[in-house]
Design a protein around this motif. Structure first.
Motif, PDB file in Angstrom:
ATOM      1  N   ALA A   1       0.873 -11.709  -0.798  1.00 20.75           N
ATOM      2  CA  ALA A   1       1.071 -11.703  -2.253  1.00 20.75           C
ATOM      3  C   ALA A   1      -0.288 -11.760  -2.964  1.00 20.75           C
ATOM      4  CB  ALA A   1       1.956 -12.867  -2.675  1.00 20.75           C
ATOM      5  N   ILE A   2      -1.198 -12.595  -2.443  1.00 23.46           N
ATOM      6  CA  ILE A   2      -2.531 -12.699  -3.045  1.00 23.46           C
ATOM      7  C   ILE A   2      -3.298 -11.387  -2.861  1.00 23.46           C
ATOM      8  CG2 ILE A   2      -4.770 -13.875  -2.921  1.00 23.46           C
ATOM      9  CD1 ILE A   2      -3.193 -16.395  -1.966  1.00 23.46           C
TER      10      ILE A   2
ATOM     11  N   ARG B   1      -5.456  -6.243  -4.955  1.00 21.12           N
ATOM     12  CA  ARG B   1      -5.427  -4.769  -4.898  1.00 21.12           C
ATOM     13  C   ARG B   1      -5.119  -4.183  -6.278  1.00 21.12           C
ATOM     14  NH1 ARG B   1      -5.248   0.011  -5.078  1.00 21.12           N
ATOM     15  NH2 ARG B   1      -4.495   1.517  -3.552  1.00 21.12           N
ATOM     16  N   ARG B   2      -4.150  -4.794  -6.966  1.00 22.40           N
ATOM     17  CA  ARG B   2      -3.787  -4.288  -8.302  1.00 22.40           C
ATOM     18  C   ARG B   2      -4.928  -4.501  -9.292  1.00 22.40           C
ATOM     19  NH1 ARG B   2       1.155  -1.561  -7.455  1.00 22.40           N
ATOM     20  NH2 ARG B   2       1.836  -2.525  -5.519  1.00 22.40           N
TER      21      ARG B   2
ATOM     22  N   GLU C   1       0.843  -1.205   0.000  1.00 19.79           N
ATOM     23  CA  GLU C   1       0.000   0.000   0.000  1.00 19.79           C
ATOM     24  C   GLU C   1       0.878   1.255   0.000  1.00 19.79           C
ATOM     25  OE1 GLU C   1      -3.533   1.298  -0.697  1.00 19.79           O
ATOM     26  OE2 GLU C   1      -3.237  -0.858  -0.336  1.00 19.79           O
ATOM     27  N   LEU C   2       1.967   1.218   0.772  1.00 22.22           N
ATOM     28  CA  LEU C   2       2.891   2.359   0.804  1.00 22.22           C
ATOM     29  C   LEU C   2       3.553   2.546  -0.562  1.00 22.22           C
ATOM     30  CD1 LEU C   2       4.675   1.876   4.275  1.00 22.22           C
ATOM     31  CD2 LEU C   2       3.019   3.652   3.672  1.00 22.22           C
TER      32      LEU C   2
ATOM     33  N   LYS D   1      -9.097  -2.772  -4.539  1.00 18.53           N
ATOM     34  CA  LYS D   1      -9.596  -2.988  -3.182  1.00 18.53           C
ATOM     35  C   LYS D   1      -8.519  -3.656  -2.310  1.00 18.53           C
ATOM     36  CE  LYS D   1     -13.679  -4.904  -1.028  1.00 18.53           C
ATOM     37  NZ  LYS D   1     -14.904  -5.627  -1.208  1.00 18.53           N
ATOM     38  N   ARG D   2      -8.289  -3.079  -1.133  1.00 18.15           N
ATOM     39  CA  ARG D   2      -7.319  -3.665  -0.204  1.00 18.15           C
ATOM     40  C   ARG D   2      -8.043  -4.581   0.777  1.00 18.15           C
ATOM     41  NH1 ARG D   2      -2.570  -5.311  -0.013  1.00 18.15           N
ATOM     42  NH2 ARG D   2      -1.932  -3.419  -1.094  1.00 18.15           N
ATOM     43  N   LEU D   3      -7.713  -5.856   0.759  1.00 16.89           N
ATOM     44  CA  LEU D   3      -8.326  -6.808   1.685  1.00 16.89           C
ATOM     45  C   LEU D   3      -7.466  -6.880   2.943  1.00 16.89           C
ATOM     46  CD1 LEU D   3      -9.340  -9.539  -0.903  1.00 16.89           C
ATOM     47  CD2 LEU D   3     -10.767  -7.749   0.104  1.00 16.89           C
TER      48      LEU D   3
END
Lengths: 154, 728
Positions: free
Chosen positions: B707-708, B713-714, B540-541, B718-720
């Motif tokens: 990694a998944i 996200r890519r 995310e960073l 959406k960030r899980l």
């Protein structure tokens, strides 16, 4: 009750409660330990064997239904000392880790290849639904394709 | 002689204790408690990379090996085989030093009567790594002992002897190892000879097929569940379905009348039925009536409330520079929370034991990761000497940390004593799920500060979890003592420290929370959840900084010629081999993550798509540095297994809790990865970044979850942040 069936090519008669799961007759009465207990609810497939050529989860199969049927366990999958092509493929791909669930997978695979000699990945996904906690699925898939190849189906 | 051996053993023990203290697990040095924070942190950082030495006997080759007249060598392994391939690697190590072909060596489990006992456990991915030095030393020493005796028997000088596959030749005559040992009762143990160089290894480093392969494809009766003894009966024990609950007022009258029942045993701590078959014992056990006395009501929300950063006992495990909020200068501060659930072991072979009590002695056969401890516990429970209990370990139908507690051994032994016959007693599946020693749930708060140039200037990992190691019987001192000294559970912090030492300010703080059910070792302990939180946040960073996540990682990993460089090398190798790109292509995107555990760094690049709103992992490329891969094929097998088990834990697995009842209690509802969920492509690159074998069986579980999540996200934006990951 008295129940008569054929197991690994030999005629067999046992006297047990008809509700006893086939698994326990195979393991504890006939002392064939290759068929495994995993869950007792037909949910994991460790106890898979063949009844009249069909893959069956023996933990949930009352022995009374085995009357007159032909049962094959992992011990009877090959012929004598000759391994079945599925076992041979499992060896070539070095599939087992802990190994506990593997007889169930090999029995399920052998039954699948009788019906679909050269299964696609999708056939494998849809038909091989046992559980392996070591998660050896990647090598199992390769071994299933290899077994089809050994059988000359590809 | 006996006196001498005793003294020598004492000497060995003392040396071991000191060595042990040195790596920070035996924590009292000269009776001084380590209370200062900086000492604690030194221990936590040491626990991340340094391995505890093997704690068993390493001075007497004759308890490790048996040479038989047919010139075979039996290696009595103090470590158990639970699928990791240890037996094969041990055989390779022994064969090289003994100068025999692999097929001369048979590896069996050492029973406790043999004296070759591991006082701790098989776990921590330490079997091959831990036995690398002592086993080769024992094998080399044995080889020299055989040569000395052969020289005497052949009447030639030791220097005139040559060895070839178990045959010693000299002065025109030959003898097999089997012939050398014949009639010899007195062995002199020489100093350990020099060990062979890597270049002289014939088997170490080769992908030899597993030595247990044949048994495992023919369904040989090698597991604890397969053990039997003449006249054996079957036991079934009442176990609680509810947590934080006592059971009382047992009424066994109906159970006693059930068919096949031999005896209902009411003992201290348990009530069990002994019957003629498993089904009869199981059916009768279900007829036992009792009352539940619930001490406190529990639902999952209570657990989630308890497992929160800030609750429980705090331990600072890493503190370099300032806290993120105190860092001066421009920059953006980011914060994210992550969670992981209660995880079940779900190994397919249930726990159980076969015990036979006879004339004040007990023989036990079982699948266990704690052979020596089981012997002592059974002896204590029955009030007999440990020497009167022989534990015969069998192959394990999966371990994963589930077999580090074996109350079932005590119960089987007590039932056997009560009925005067061997009793086999094991859990059914429901009991397994309800009485597991679970992977504790976790909560993480990640905080980071990015400079305007896109560098991380500060990173914090704050996390809360339950017990893993501190709940265990295998620790050298009581868990209370350890807790007072450390405040942290060394197991829960695995993978919890920040490996990006290039970040000027980095901190990790752990909150140790007590839970009302048993939690313990689950393959890789804290690593799975900790790496998920840290590596998701790093990604995310990287997005926020507008950097490629691989370059971004390399920017913050120190190229220090050791720790940092080894992580950099797996990151680079994995990125290169996978062709990693942060741009989605078609319906697929790639995700990248890395971690280091027990000194072995690993990186994963995954290819993911979304099919019917479910995450599908198509391909995984792994780069892994475990030092010397004694058996590269089995290292690859462990990497593949970790990847698929990690996918299972990251996408599916989760225990729930309602009205004190943990559920689900069966496979299916406890969803796990199946064939269809396994990636069709897995590539593993092995890097030998150390000159010894390092842990293999757990470290590759680290990066997979993140990694998944990073790939998702890519792909979706959406960030899980919660395991198991669901798109909802």
């Amino acid at each position: 009750m008295q129940i008569q069936f054929t197991i690994n090519g030999k005629s067999q008669s046992v006297d047990v409660d008809g509700k006893t799961p086939l698994l326990w007759v195979v393991r504890d009465v006939l002392n064939l330990k290759g068929t495994k207990f995993g869950c007792g609810k037909a949910a994991c497939g460790a106890c898979t064997l063949h009844v009249d050529g069909e893959a069956v989860r023996s933990c949930s199969y009352p022995i009374k239904f085995a009357e007159g049927k032909k049962i094959t366990t992992i011990e009877g999958l090959g012929e004598g000392d000759n391994l079945h092509s599925v076992q041979q493929a499992w060896k070539e791909e070095i599939v087992p880790q802990c190994g506990y669930c593997q007889p169930g997978f090999m029995m399920a695979t052998a039954a699948l290849l009788e019906k679909i000699p050269n299964p696609t990945d999708e056939d494998i996904d849809n038909n091989i639904v046992n559980i392996c906690r070591c998660a050896t699925y990647y090598r199992m898939r390769k071994a299933i394709h290899r077994a089809a190849e050994i059988n000359g189906a590809t | 002689m006996a006196e001498e051996i005793k003294t020598r053993k004492k000497g060995i023990r003392r040396r071991k204790f000191l060595k042990y203290s040195g790596v920070g697990l035996g924590l009292m040095i000269g009776g001084v408690y380590l209370t200062r924070h900086m000492w604690r942190r030194a221990i936590f950082e040491g626990a991340e990379t340094m391995l505890p030495p093997y704690g068993g006997e390493t001075g007497q080759p004759m308890i490790w090996f048996q040479v038989t007249p047919d010139n075979k060598i039996k290696l009595l392994s103090p470590k158990v085989e639970m699928g990791q391939g240890t037996f094969t690697s041990l055989a390779q190590m022994a064969a090289d030093e003994l100068e025999v072909d692999m097929d001369r060596i048979e590896v069996v489990h050492a029973d406790t009567d043999s004296g070759n006992i591991d006082p701790m456990s098989t776990g921590g991915s330490l079997s091959v790594a831990g036995l690398w030095q002592p086993l080769r030393e024992m094998a080399a020493t044995l080889r020299e002992m055989l040569k000395t005796k052969a020289a005497e028997k052949l009447g030639v000088a030791v220097s005139a002897l040559s060895l070839a596959n178990g045959v010693i030749t000299g002065g025109g005559k030959s003898m097999t190892y089997g012939e050398v040992v014949e009639g010899v009762t007195d062995w002199e143990i020489p100093d350990v000879p020099p060990l062979k160089d890597r270049k002289d290894h014939k088997y170490i480093g080769k992908p030899i097929p597993r030595i247990d392969l044949h048994d495992k494809v023919v369904g040989a009766p090698i597991f604890g569940m397969d053990a039997s003894m003449p006249g054996m009966l079957y036991g079934s024990v009442v176990r609680s379905r509810l947590i934080d609950t006592d059971m009382s007022n047992f009424d066994v009258s109906e159970a006693e009348k059930m068919p096949g029942v031999v005896k209902v045993v009411k003992s201290d701590g348990f009530v069990g039925v002994v019957a003629k078959s498993f089904t009869e014992a199981d059916n009768a056990r279900r007829k036992i009536k009792f009352d539940y006395n619930i001490k406190k009501d529990w639902n999952l929300s209570d657990i989630e409330e308890a497992i929160k950063v800030g609750n429980g006992r705090k331990a600072v495990i890493q503190k370099e520079g300032e806290a993120v909020e105190d860092i001066d200068g421009e920059g953006e501060v980011l914060e994210m929370e992550f969670r992981s659930p209660i995880g079940a072991h779900a190994q397919i072979e249930p726990n159980g034991a076969l015990a036979h009590y006879e004339d004040g002695k007990v023989t036990l056969m079982l699948s266990t990761q704690v052979v020596g401890i089981t012997r002592n516990e059974v002896a204590d429970a029955l009030g007999i000497d440990a020497e009167d209990v022989n534990v015969i370990p069998t192959y394990l139908g999966g371990g994963f940390g589930r077999r580090l507690h074996t109350p079932n051994a005590i119960q089987a032994a007590i039932m056997s004593k009560e009925v005067g016959k061997p009793v086999k007693c094991f859990f059914d599946r429901k009991q397994e799920f309800q009485n597991d020693t679970f992977r504790p749930p976790t909560h993480h708060i990640m905080r980071g500060k990015l400079s305007p140039e896109g560098k991380i200037v500060g990173l914090e990992h704050n996390f809360a979890s339950g017990d893993t190691m501190f709940n265990s019987a295998i620790l050298p001192v009581s868990s209370g003592t350890l807790e007072n000294m450390l405040s942290a559970d060394i197991g829960s912090i695995r993978g919890g420290a920040i490996m990006y030492r290039g970040i000027e300010n980095h901190r990790a703080t752990y909150y140790h929370v007590d839970l009302p059910f048993a939690t313990s070792f689950w393959r890789s302990l804290g690593l799975l959840a900790n790496a998920f939180a840290i590596e998701s946040f790093i990604d995310e960073l990287a997005i926020k900084a507008g950097k490629n996540p691989v370059d971004f990682r390399l920017d913050h990993l120190l190229d220090d010629g050791a720790y940092g460089t080894r992580i950099r090398n797996v990151v680079k190798a994995c990125a290169e081999k996978s062709g990693y790109t942060d741009k989605p292509s078609g319906d697929r995107a790639m995700g990248f993550a890395a971690s280091i555990d027990a000194g072995s760094p690993c990186a994963h690049a995954v290819e993911v798509s979304i099919v019917d709103n479910e995450i599908k992992v198509h391909k995984v490329v792994a780069a892994f540095d475990c030092g010397i891969a004694v058996n590269p094929d089995q290292v690859r097998a462990q990497v593949e297994g970790c990847i698929c088990m990690g996918i299972s834990a990251s996408l599916f697995e989760k225990m729930d809790l309602k009205d004190n009842k943990l559920y689900p209690t069966i496979y299916g509802p406890y969803q796990m990865a199946l064939m269809k969920d396994s990636p069709k492509e897995i590539e593993t690159i092995l890097i030998e970044g150390a000159d010894v074998p390092l842990p293999v069986g757990e470290p590759p579980l680290g990066p997979i979850g993140a990694a998944i999540g990073n790939a998702v996200r890519r792909l979706t934006g959406k960030r899980l942040t919660e395991l198991p990951m669901k798109l909802t």
